[in-house]
Design an enzyme around this catalytic site. Structure first.
Site, PDB file in Angstrom:
ATOM      1  N   GLN A  54     -46.453 -17.160  33.661  1.00 49.23           N
ATOM      2  CA  GLN A  54     -45.006 -17.405  34.286  1.00 49.23           C
ATOM      3  C   GLN A  54     -45.227 -18.245  35.659  1.00 49.23           C
ATOM      4  O   GLN A  54     -46.058 -17.739  36.424  1.00 49.23           O
ATOM      5  CB  GLN A  54     -44.430 -16.281  34.531  1.00 49.23           C
ATOM      6  CG  GLN A  54     -43.076 -16.349  35.351  1.00 49.23           C
ATOM      7  CD  GLN A  54     -42.066 -17.082  34.986  1.00 49.23           C
ATOM      8  OE1 GLN A  54     -41.999 -18.439  35.319  1.00 49.23           O
ATOM      9  NE2 GLN A  54     -40.999 -16.564  34.144  1.00 49.23           N
ATOM     10  N   SER A  70     -23.669  -9.282  35.207  1.00 50.28           N
ATOM     11  CA  SER A  70     -23.043 -10.118  34.108  1.00 50.28           C
ATOM     12  C   SER A  70     -23.283  -9.429  32.858  1.00 50.28           C
ATOM     13  O   SER A  70     -22.565  -9.437  31.745  1.00 50.28           O
ATOM     14  CB  SER A  70     -23.371 -11.484  34.288  1.00 50.28           C
ATOM     15  OG  SER A  70     -23.012 -12.173  33.447  1.00 50.28           O
ATOM     16  N   GLY A  75     -23.177  -8.401  28.245  1.00 49.66           N
ATOM     17  CA  GLY A  75     -24.381  -8.498  27.426  1.00 49.66           C
ATOM     18  C   GLY A  75     -25.294  -9.704  27.485  1.00 49.66           C
ATOM     19  O   GLY A  75     -24.831 -10.490  28.366  1.00 49.66           O
ATOM     20  N   GLN A  78     -27.944 -15.419  26.276  1.00 42.82           N
ATOM     21  CA  GLN A  78     -28.799 -15.996  25.663  1.00 42.82           C
ATOM     22  C   GLN A  78     -30.108 -15.375  25.557  1.00 42.82           C
ATOM     23  O   GLN A  78     -30.609 -14.613  26.295  1.00 42.82           O
ATOM     24  CB  GLN A  78     -29.205 -17.302  26.755  1.00 42.82           C
ATOM     25  CG  GLN A  78     -30.450 -18.081  26.360  1.00 42.82           C
ATOM     26  CD  GLN A  78     -30.746 -19.282  27.484  1.00 42.82           C
ATOM     27  OE1 GLN A  78     -30.115 -19.440  28.232  1.00 42.82           O
ATOM     28  NE2 GLN A  78     -31.666 -20.119  26.899  1.00 42.82           N
ATOM     29  N   GLY A  95     -37.608 -16.374  30.036  1.00 37.07           N
ATOM     30  CA  GLY A  95     -36.278 -15.446  29.955  1.00 37.07           C
ATOM     31  C   GLY A  95     -36.808 -14.283  30.853  1.00 37.07           C
ATOM     32  O   GLY A  95     -36.065 -13.174  30.841  1.00 37.07           O
ATOM     33  N   GLU A  96     -37.722 -14.683  31.837  1.00 43.42           N
ATOM     34  CA  GLU A  96     -38.172 -13.171  32.675  1.00 43.42           C
ATOM     35  C   GLU A  96     -36.987 -12.790  33.748  1.00 43.42           C
ATOM     36  O   GLU A  96     -36.881 -11.489  33.773  1.00 43.42           O
ATOM     37  CB  GLU A  96     -39.182 -13.399  33.626  1.00 43.42           C
ATOM     38  CG  GLU A  96     -39.768 -12.207  34.233  1.00 43.42           C
ATOM     39  CD  GLU A  96     -41.306 -12.580  34.677  1.00 43.42           C
ATOM     40  OE1 GLU A  96     -41.477 -11.602  35.697  1.00 43.42           O
ATOM     41  OE2 GLU A  96     -41.842 -13.428  34.402  1.00 43.42           O
ATOM     42  N   ASN A 130     -39.551 -23.414  31.744  1.00 46.69           N
ATOM     43  CA  ASN A 130     -39.242 -23.197  33.024  1.00 46.69           C
ATOM     44  C   ASN A 130     -39.095 -24.456  33.944  1.00 46.69           C
ATOM     45  O   ASN A 130     -38.074 -24.472  34.795  1.00 46.69           O
ATOM     46  CB  ASN A 130     -40.306 -22.518  33.712  1.00 46.69           C
ATOM     47  CG  ASN A 130     -40.335 -20.988  33.530  1.00 46.69           C
ATOM     48  OD1 ASN A 130     -39.353 -20.291  33.964  1.00 46.69           O
ATOM     49  ND2 ASN A 130     -40.876 -20.298  32.402  1.00 46.69           N
TER      50      ASN A 130
END
Length: 301
Positions: A54, A70, A75, A78, A95-96, A130
């Site tokens: 990452q 949020s 939920g 994405q 998606g970290e 990223n």
């Protein structure tokens, strides 16, 4: 809403399939692989480890809390992307922030896309995704590009195709890595913009970079003023390097009075002055008659 429910049920069904040791899927050719790869699967958060590749190293706590709120309300919209490491063991590809925010509010599972990839493919996917989607700072982006060159053997042409950026844009990011580490930290911390960095990178000596960096911070120089300072550094007068930037703004006592001159004389008066107060006024006129008009206003005759 019905479609969302169907997807969630499907995700839980696939999750159960993945937890069956008799149906362990390790490659795209394994039985039932087509049911999992490319589909959304509900995975246990505890079964997922963060990606050591990452490129993001800083996570804004306030932004993470906002994302967590949020997710709690709506939920995970994405799904994250993971790669399969072993039986019921996965590693993040992208998606970290969603992963961290979900753990923050105590979720047990998260929707995920599963990919079967080797370490090199995982690194490439993480870096490219990223660069395209995350709000990395300019230095983090530059480091990501450099890693694609060093570890994936990408050329700048290949990177341009892969990330959808002009080659000149990629080159500008990579040049930032020639800056002194202190200057790079200043960019990462938001004290300098990428524009400041692009100007400073033209200064070869690190000591001179740092001197200009301190000047930028101390005098709050704009990018344009920084470019001027660098130009003066590169074109020294009388054999002496000049790093100072003379501000175009006049001292405050002139700025306060210049409009009075303009209004009284009905012309746009120009004023030039040093910080010590020494200077000159330039009063324009359009004709001899206009000159006589201004003369009478000034001399009262």
């Amino acid at each position: 809403m019905a479609k969302a429910t169907q997807k969630q049920v499907l995700g839980r069904g696939l999750s159960a399939l993945l937890k069956d040791p008799n149906n362990d899927i390790n490659s795209a050719t394994d039985k039932n692989a087509d049911k999992v790869v490319g589909n959304i699967v509900e995975l246990d958060l505890e079964a997922i480890e963060v990606n050591p590749f990452q490129p993001r190293s800083n996570f804004n706590d306030e932004a993470l809390q906002e994302l967590a709120s949020s997710i709690k309300e709506l939920g995970v919209i994405q799904p994250i992307t993971v790669r399969k490491l072993d039986f019921n063991k996965y590693q993040l590809v992208s998606g970290e922030r969603r992963f961290r925010a979900s753990k923050l509010i105590g979720l047990e599972t998260i929707p995920a896309y599963i990919r079967i990839a080797n370490d090199q493919e995982s690194l490439e996917m993480a870096l490219v995704e990223n660069i395209q989607r995350q709000d990395l700072d300019p230095i983090e982006i530059a480091l990501s590009y450099q890693r694609l060159i060093d570890e994936i053997q990408f050329t700048q042409e290949k990177m341009s195709e892969r990330v959808g950026k002009k080659r000149s844009t990629i080159t500008n990011y990579l040049r930032l890595l020639r800056l002194d580490p202190i200057v790079q930290t200043g960019i990462r911390d938001g004290f300098l913009s990428m524009g400041h960095g692009r100007a400073l990178v033209n200064v070869e000596k690190k000591d001179d970079q740092l001197a200009l960096y301190e000047k930028i911070i101390g005098e709050n120089l704009s990018v344009r003023e920084t470019e001027k300072a660098v130009k003066e550094y590169q074109e020294p007068k009388s054999g002496k390097k000049v790093t100072a930037v003379k501000s175009d703004k006049n001292p405050q006592f002139i700025e306060k009075s210049i409009q009075d001159f303009n209004a009284y004389l009905s012309v746009k008066v120009e004023a030039k002055a040093t910080d010590k107060g020494k200077g000159k006024l330039i009063i324009p006129f359009n004709s001899e008659a206009d000159f006589d008009r201004i003369k009478k206003l000034i001399l009262g005759a």
